[in-house]
Design an enzyme around this catalytic site. Sequence first.
Site, short mmCIF file in Angstrom:
data_model
loop_
_atom_site.label_atom_id
_atom_site.label_comp_id
_atom_site.label_asym_id
_atom_site.label_seq_id
_atom_site.Cartn_x
_atom_site.Cartn_y
_atom_site.Cartn_z
N HIS A 132 -1.39 5.48 1.58
CA HIS A 132 -1.16 4.20 2.47
C HIS A 132 -0.69 3.37 1.07
O HIS A 132 -0.97 3.90 -0.09
CB HIS A 132 -1.68 3.45 2.90
CG HIS A 132 -2.31 4.28 4.69
ND1 HIS A 132 -3.90 5.39 4.24
CD2 HIS A 132 -2.66 3.77 5.46
CE1 HIS A 132 -3.34 5.59 5.61
NE2 HIS A 132 -3.05 4.66 5.91
N LYS A 136 -2.90 -1.87 1.46
CA LYS A 136 -3.53 -1.81 2.29
C LYS A 136 -5.16 -2.16 1.71
O LYS A 136 -5.35 -1.37 -0.09
CB LYS A 136 -3.61 0.07 2.89
CG LYS A 136 -4.76 0.70 3.64
CD LYS A 136 -4.46 1.61 4.22
CE LYS A 136 -5.75 1.80 5.46
NZ LYS A 136 -5.29 1.17 6.16
#
Length: 228
Positions: A132, A136
């Site tokens: 990600h 995140k």
Amino acid sequence: MRIALVGYGRMGRVIDEVAAARGVEVVERFTRERPLRTDADLKDVTLVDFSVPEAVPETARAAAELSLPLVIGTTGWNDHVDEVRGVIEGSRAGAVRAANFSLGVNVFYRLAAQASRMLAAFEYDPFILDWHHRFKQDSPSGTALEIRRRMSRSYGEREVPIACQRAGYVPSEHSVGFDSPADTIHLQHRARNRQGFAEGALLAAGWIAGRGGFHDFEEVLDDVLPAA
Ligand code: NAD
């Protein structure tokens, strides 16, 4: 179909766009400043909640009071599940919830589970990769943990390893691999944006209209996907 959005942040706005493209009418957009109330003037409308965890019990009470179907996409309200289920089941309203409404991710869960069932008895090492964007916070992602939970049905005590990368701007990428001395099998899901969540939430909104009870998105998928 007519919907009212509860929460008009990143997801609320994407659902608005996807609804317009699908001919779904958005009749209201409730926010923190202008919350949904139990005396709202709403008829023939499905409530779609992508807001904050604290708001979910109140949205469920409003849905029950107004006998309106409800889609719950908000995450992080696990402590209130029994309360929300009780409110819905004690009413004429129906609700469907999911931590992830993406059709692609949900099909990916099933593919990972199916591959695990086929390979667990053989000399293939299973693994999960979770990549990600750098912003995140949680690691592993909820999606990676859910993939592992489903694979674990085949691997029992043996923990399927998850490797996480938090770098760059990738919205979300998950891979499941099985490696043997002879070859590697790789399954991959890559999200481009939030559109998949919105599409799934609208699919659920159509499914729950006219239905009572408290449901998981899994049941919607069991109805719309061909049998495995
Ligand atoms: P966001 O912070 O961009 O938006 C949240 C919105 O809720 C804000 O606009 C806020 O004003 C509003 N809000 C706060 N209190 C409210 C209240 N009482 N009534 C109505 N609105 C209220 O967040 P987001 O990225 O849009 O995500 C919203 C939720 O959806 C989060 O819980 C997120 O984890 C979840 N989510 C779920 C899925 C899924 O597929 N299930 C996908 C993406 C995000």
